[in-house]
Each structure stands twice: as structure tokens, then as C-alpha cells.
Design an enzyme around this catalytic site. Structure first.
Site, short mmCIF file in Angstrom:
data_model
loop_
_atom_site.label_atom_id
_atom_site.label_comp_id
_atom_site.label_asym_id
_atom_site.label_seq_id
_atom_site.Cartn_x
_atom_site.Cartn_y
_atom_site.Cartn_z
N ARG A 128 5.30 10.97 -2.65
CA ARG A 128 5.05 10.68 -1.23
C ARG A 128 6.33 10.90 -0.39
NH1 ARG A 128 4.95 4.50 0.95
NH2 ARG A 128 4.26 4.99 3.05
N ARG A 173 13.77 4.04 12.03
CA ARG A 173 12.59 4.91 12.08
C ARG A 173 11.77 4.66 13.35
NH1 ARG A 173 9.63 4.65 6.48
NH2 ARG A 173 8.56 6.43 7.44
N HIS A 202 12.58 -2.94 1.65
CA HIS A 202 12.06 -1.63 2.05
C HIS A 202 12.98 -0.56 1.52
CE1 HIS A 202 9.21 -3.55 4.69
NE2 HIS A 202 10.19 -4.34 5.07
N LEU A 203 12.39 0.50 1.03
CA LEU A 203 13.20 1.62 0.52
C LEU A 203 13.93 2.30 1.68
CD1 LEU A 203 10.31 2.80 -1.73
CD2 LEU A 203 12.56 2.20 -2.63
N SER A 204 13.22 2.52 2.77
CA SER A 204 13.82 3.22 3.92
C SER A 204 14.39 2.19 4.90
CB SER A 204 12.75 4.06 4.62
OG SER A 204 11.75 3.22 5.16
N GLU A 244 12.30 -9.78 1.28
CA GLU A 244 11.57 -8.60 1.77
C GLU A 244 12.41 -7.35 1.50
OE1 GLU A 244 10.99 -8.81 5.99
OE2 GLU A 244 10.25 -6.76 6.12
N PRO A 297 0.79 -1.23 0.00
CA PRO A 297 0.00 0.00 0.00
C PRO A 297 0.83 1.29 0.00
CG PRO A 297 -0.08 -1.09 2.14
CD PRO A 297 0.55 -2.06 1.18
N ASN A 298 0.31 2.25 -0.73
CA ASN A 298 0.88 3.61 -0.84
C ASN A 298 2.14 3.68 -1.69
OD1 ASN A 298 -1.11 4.92 0.85
ND2 ASN A 298 -0.16 3.85 2.55
N ALA A 306 3.31 -0.84 4.81
CA ALA A 306 2.82 -0.82 6.20
C ALA A 306 2.35 -2.19 6.68
CB ALA A 306 1.70 0.20 6.34
N TYR A 338 11.32 8.54 0.91
CA TYR A 338 11.19 7.53 -0.15
C TYR A 338 11.80 7.95 -1.49
CZ TYR A 338 8.06 5.52 3.30
OH TYR A 338 7.54 4.99 4.47
N HIS A 385 4.33 -4.49 9.18
CA HIS A 385 4.29 -4.36 10.64
C HIS A 385 2.99 -4.87 11.25
CE1 HIS A 385 7.55 -1.83 9.29
NE2 HIS A 385 6.70 -1.00 8.70
N ASN A 414 7.70 -5.79 -1.15
CA ASN A 414 7.75 -4.69 -0.19
C ASN A 414 6.32 -4.58 0.34
OD1 ASN A 414 7.75 -2.36 1.28
ND2 ASN A 414 8.84 -1.13 -0.25
N ARG A 428 7.88 0.54 13.39
CA ARG A 428 8.35 0.01 12.09
C ARG A 428 9.50 -0.99 12.29
NH1 ARG A 428 5.90 3.44 8.19
NH2 ARG A 428 5.59 5.50 9.08
N ASP A 485 1.56 -15.56 6.73
CA ASP A 485 1.05 -16.94 6.61
C ASP A 485 0.99 -17.38 5.14
OD1 ASP A 485 0.81 -17.19 9.31
OD2 ASP A 485 -1.37 -17.06 9.38
C1 DQA Z 1 8.31 0.92 3.56
C2 DQA Z 1 8.47 1.12 5.06
C3 DQA Z 1 7.16 0.95 5.78
O1 DQA Z 1 7.32 1.14 7.18
C4 DQA Z 1 6.14 1.94 5.27
O2 DQA Z 1 4.89 1.71 5.88
C5 DQA Z 1 6.03 1.97 3.80
C6 DQA Z 1 7.23 1.80 2.98
C7 DQA Z 1 9.62 1.21 2.80
O3 DQA Z 1 9.70 0.82 1.64
O4 DQA Z 1 10.51 1.86 3.33
O5 DQA Z 1 4.97 2.24 3.26
O6 DQA Z 1 7.98 -0.42 3.33
#
Ligand code: DQA
Length: 183
Positions: free
Chosen positions: A18, A107, A100-102, A98, A10-11, A77, A23, A80, A74, A111, A87
Site C-alpha cells: 500500500r 499530510r 502512526h507510520l507516517s 497512539e 483498517p488497511n 483512518a 508507508y 480522524h 494505530n 489527518r 470513548d
Molecule cells: C496512518 C495514518 C492515517 O492517516 C491513515 O489513514 C492510515 C495510516 C499511519 O500509520 O500513518 O491508514 O495511521
């Protein structure tokens, strides 16, 4: 040809606009193009999808079992919060990376916890879009090595008559050896 499913949670459709200080400025389309370009170089088939819905991500992971050799995800959110995504990954048993950009560990406290890490072969975070490219190289190497292992582990199958001949011969040589050792 290896097939890898790349899932964005999501997002991530808002990448580029964003929270740019976290990001970056690259759009999701630009990121997908970079992944596709590397996939071509590695001769890997990639399928890239984004969803804001947990259920849709779960369904895609379930469907991956018969269509792909591995997953890069990725979960954003949902990392977490989602035991359902964890599952699903455990259920299909496909090697999963897995991303994550950040750097989620630098953080907010909430997270720091990933429900996905325990079922992934690895986690890459904090390296921006490069993290996806490293994940693709890493998963490619992992899958190639497992295929090679499977090939060498498979015993050579001998035809029935040849097997009989071999076992007779080895039985008689066993006898010679044991007779020799008695003397
Ligand atoms: C994220 C890190 C997550 O905590 C966050 O909710 C995201 C992006 C990342 O790519 O850094 O939406 O997965």
C-alpha cells in the site's frame, strides 16, 4: 509479566504493498515479528491484532480491560473520525499509546486531527515501523514505573495489637512533647 495489546486499524493489512512511498515496504507480518521480538527482550506478553472494522476494534479495546495492562494502537483512518474508539479507550482507562507510520501532521489537513490523542498517554508518528518499537519501550517503562509507585505508596499494614501499641506510644510521646513546650 506485563501484557500489552497491539491493535492495527483498517488497511494496515495491506502494508508492504500500500502506498509504499508513504508507508514503506515492510509487511504487517514483518512488523508484528519485530514487535514480538522486542517484547520477548523486554519480557512483555504481546497480543497483536488487525481489523478493518471499527466495531471490532471497539470490542477488543473493551475486552482489554480484564486481560491487558496497556494498549498500543494505530487506529489508521479511524484516528480522524472515530469517537467510538476514543470513548472505548477512555472507558477502559488503560494506558494507551497512539502510533502512526507516517507524520500525520505533515499530510492533508484532515489527518492533522486525532480523536485518540486526548485519551492517549502519548502519540508517536512519522518514524515508520520504529514508532511501534518506541511505543512498546515507552509503554513498558510507563507501566513499570506505575507499578513501582503503587508498591511504595501502599502503607505497611501492622497487625491490630501492634497498631494499638504504636498509637498509645505516640500519644504519650505527644504529651511529653507538649508538656516540654509549655515549660
Ligand atoms: C496512518 C495514518 C492515517 O492517516 C491513515 O489513514 C492510515 C495510516 C499511519 O500509520 O500513518 O491508514 O495511521
Amino acid at each position: 509479566m506485563l501484557r500489552i495489546q497491539v491493535l492495527h486499524g483498517p488497511n494496515l493489512n495491506l502494508l508492504g504493498t500500500r502506498e509504499q512511498s508513504i508507508y514503506g515496504t515492510q509487511s504487517l507480518d514483518a512488523l508484528d515479528s519485530a514487535i514480538t521480538k522486542l517484547a520477548k527482550e523486554l519480557s512483555v506478553k504481546v497480543d497483536l491484532r488487525q481489523s478493518n472494522s471499527e466495531g471490532e476494534l471497539v470490542t477488543w479495546i473493551q475486552e482489554a480491560r480484564s486481560k491487558y495492562d496497556g494498549i498500543i494502537i494505530n487506529p489508521a483512518a479511524y484516528t480522524h473520525t472515530s469517537i467510538a474508539i476514543r470513548d472505548a479507550i477512555a472507558a477502559v482507562g488503560l494506558p494507551t499509546v497512539e502510533v502512526h507510520l507516517s507524520n500525520i501532521h505533515q499530510r492533508e489537513e484532515f489527518r492533522h486531527r486525532s480523536h485518540i490523542a486526548g485519551v492517549a498517554i502519548g502519540q508517536i508518528c512519522g518514524l515508520g515501523p520504529t514508532g511501534y518499537l518506541l511505543a512498546l519501550r515507552g509503554l513498558h517503562d510507563h507501566l513499570t514505573a506505575s507499578l513501582r509507585e503503587k508498591k511504595t505508596a501502599a502503607p505497611a499494614r501492622l497487625p491490630r495489637t501492634a497498631r494499638g501499641t504504636r498509637s498509645l506510644r505516640s500519644r504519650s510521646s505527644d504529651r511529653v512533647q507538649s508538656e516540654g513546650s509549655i515549660e
